[in-house]
Design an enzyme around this catalytic site. Structure first.
Site, PDB file in Angstrom:
ATOM      1  CB  SER A 138      78.817 -64.200 -37.708  1.00  0.00           C
ATOM      2  OG  SER A 138      78.092 -65.068 -38.566  1.00  0.00           O
ATOM      3  CE1 TYR A 152      74.718 -60.821 -38.051  1.00  0.00           C
ATOM      4  CE2 TYR A 152      75.909 -62.567 -39.171  1.00  0.00           C
ATOM      5  CZ  TYR A 152      75.386 -62.026 -38.027  1.00  0.00           C
ATOM      6  OH  TYR A 152      75.534 -62.694 -36.835  1.00  0.00           O
TER       7      TYR A 152
END
Length: 243
Positions: A138, A152
């Site tokens: 990501s 995350y």
């Protein structure tokens, strides 16, 4: 990629489904894993087979190491080999730091970091020279422009070290290992027409979301002959969020 065999985890929707379809279009037989929807997984397999190659869906929870190893073994048993592994399955925990529970930390690290390690370890036992291992990270591993994404971002950042370590471990065998960092991408998990989408576009240099096909194209390049001398790298496809 004719006669190559790929395993794409989390391949029943979003970025995973786009990657599976692209690898199939390029000639690879493709196995996908799914966590919940057998119907959606079957639809992706149908799309894979429409490209003239073989497809297979295997139910496997990303947080369950035994199921992941079984998915690799099922791939080899069904198609005789594994050449390409794409560790894509993921979740998106979000919320104030003070409210994050320890079980959420454990689950997120299991789904993102531990799963990628377990899959790579299992696949490496069967891979030949020319094998490809590709993780989906990501852009939040490189830059966190808004609050609520600490857990995350931490879990995705772990994939950077994993990628570099695996590249050194497997390089002598002719296997490349790379990481693709998507930015905001138009999927069910983060639709481009959501209430938050306009703010996310504002963080990009190009002022737009990515399409799942953009991520799939980069994965296909790394999985193909053009990626043979790329290893230990993290490639960001995020419309300039980290610029």
């Amino acid at each position: 990629m004719t006669r190559k065999v790929a395993l794409v985890t989390g391949g029943s929707r979003g970025i995973g489904a786009a990657i599976a379809a692209r690898l199939a279009a390029d000639g690879a037989d493709v196995v996908i894993t799914y966590a919940r929807s057998a119907d959606r997984a079957a639809a992706v397999v149908k799309e894979i087979e429409a490209a003239g190659v073989r497809g297979l869906a295997v139910e496997a929870q990303a947080a369950d190491a035994a199921q992941l190893v079984a998915a690799v073994e099922r791939t080899v048993a069904a198609f005789g080999r594994i050449d390409i592994l794409v560790s894509n399955a993921g979740i998106a925990p979000y919320g104030p730091l003070e409210e994050v529970r320890l079980d959420e930390v454990d689950t997120t690290l299991a789904v993102h970091a531990r799963a990628a390690f377990v899959l790579a370890q299992a696949a490496a036992r069967h891979m030949r020279s020319g094998g490809r291992i590709i993780g989906i990270g990501s852009s939040l591993a490189e830059r966190v422009p808004y609050p609520g994404w600490t857990l995350y971002a931490m879990s995705k950042s772990a994939l950077i070290g994993l990628t570099k370590g695996l590249a050194r471990d497997l390089g002598p065998r002719g296997i490349t290992v790379n990481l693709v960092h998507p930015g905001s991408t138009d999927t069910e998990m983060n639709p481009a027409d959501s209430p938050e989408a306009e703010a996310e576009r504002g963080y990009t240099a190009l002022g737009r979301y990515c399409d799942p096909g953009d991520i799939a194209a980069t994965v296909a390049h790394l999985a193909g002959e053009g990626g043979r001398n790329i290893t230990g790298a993290a490639i960001t496809v995020d419309a300039g969020t980290t610029a």
